[in-house]
Design an enzyme around this catalytic site. Sequence first.
Site, PDB file in Angstrom:
ATOM      1  N   ASP A  21       0.756  -1.178  -0.182  1.00  0.00           N
ATOM      2  CA  ASP A  21       0.029   0.117   0.056  1.00  0.00           C
ATOM      3  C   ASP A  21       0.649   1.400   0.011  1.00  0.00           C
ATOM      4  O   ASP A  21       1.821   1.409   0.473  1.00  0.00           O
ATOM      5  CB  ASP A  21      -0.975   0.037   1.216  1.00  0.00           C
ATOM      6  CG  ASP A  21      -2.199   0.884   1.172  1.00  0.00           C
ATOM      7  OD1 ASP A  21      -2.484   1.648  -0.038  1.00  0.00           O
ATOM      8  OD2 ASP A  21      -2.829   1.195   2.190  1.00  0.00           O
ATOM      9  N   HIS A  38       2.965   3.292  -8.959  1.00  0.00           N
ATOM     10  CA  HIS A  38       2.943   1.850  -9.217  1.00  0.00           C
ATOM     11  C   HIS A  38       3.989   1.375 -10.015  1.00  0.00           C
ATOM     12  O   HIS A  38       4.567   0.223  -9.639  1.00  0.00           O
ATOM     13  CB  HIS A  38       1.435   1.539  -9.851  1.00  0.00           C
ATOM     14  CG  HIS A  38       0.296   1.798  -9.355  1.00  0.00           C
ATOM     15  ND1 HIS A  38      -0.224   1.538  -8.113  1.00  0.00           N
ATOM     16  CD2 HIS A  38      -0.836   2.859  -9.780  1.00  0.00           C
ATOM     17  CE1 HIS A  38      -1.116   1.884  -7.774  1.00  0.00           C
ATOM     18  NE2 HIS A  38      -1.791   2.658  -8.617  1.00  0.00           N
ATOM     19  N   LEU A 132      10.919 -20.515  -4.899  1.00  0.00           N
ATOM     20  CA  LEU A 132      10.014 -19.470  -4.223  1.00  0.00           C
ATOM     21  C   LEU A 132       8.670 -19.572  -4.930  1.00  0.00           C
ATOM     22  O   LEU A 132       8.597 -19.498  -6.455  1.00  0.00           O
ATOM     23  CB  LEU A 132      10.562 -18.065  -4.279  1.00  0.00           C
ATOM     24  CG  LEU A 132       9.216 -17.054  -3.784  1.00  0.00           C
ATOM     25  CD1 LEU A 132       9.100 -16.962  -2.288  1.00  0.00           C
ATOM     26  CD2 LEU A 132       9.706 -15.661  -4.054  1.00  0.00           C
TER      27      LEU A 132
END
Length: 248
Positions: A21, A38, A132
């Site tokens: 956020d 972004h 991962l």
Amino acid sequence: MISQDQLDQTKIPQHIAIIMDGNGRWAKLHGKARVYGHHKGVESVRSVVEACTELGVKYLTLYAFSTENWKRPEQEVIALMELLVRTIRKETPELNTKNVRIRTIGDGHSLPKTCIDELNEAKQLTEKNTGLNLILALSYSGRWEIANAAKEIAKQVQEKKLNVDAIDEKLFEQYLNTKDIPDPELLIRTSGEYRISNYLLWQSAYSEFYFTKTLWPDFDKQELINAIYDYQNRERRFGKISEQLEVK
Ligand code: FPP
């Protein structure tokens, strides 16, 4: 400053979930348009993915686009989808060489076709990777996921394929998007907001929450180390008392 050496290698969380956020606020602070935030946010994604690979984290789930994010101005939604497609296209080959498996959770059908195609390609290319697990929550919300699971279970009961008495927590989990993914031990939210915002509602029942004022574009490996260090110094009791935990 906490260094990587100060982390207990035997207590690295296997699953970290993040609410990324603060991109918009970061952009505003730097006098730029929201979408610039972004773009900077993608750089943080890159460094956190690298750090997780290095630290031996097995699952990283990123809240990249919530069900509620569809309500944002159309231009921002389009820009976010384009950024997602471009990022996946650009980063997948390197993620693949790093043995990262790309996965998604959420209402995939609601995404634009270019997004669906790009994601499918990335998922297929990396599906056998054993490092991962990078899980992108896209058009995702916890309530949507839980309601969806309830609907699927109801259908099975209606078609007499499932007995009502067989419904328990273990069975319910099998109908969630995360069915073969362990619950996150650590859930991080950036930007100084203290909310869960419809993220992994079922799965975070016993997660440790870590909130930082750092805006997502400023979040990096050091911030991740701080969060893991904080997590490692907590006592996870799962409803028991301290003394019970000491008994092996
Ligand atoms: C929240 O910041 C961030 C988002 C809704 C999008 C997150 C997307 C990225 C980091 C880029 C794409 C991700 C991947 C995985 C390729 P906000 O816009 O709500 O910030 P604000 O609260 O300051 O307005």
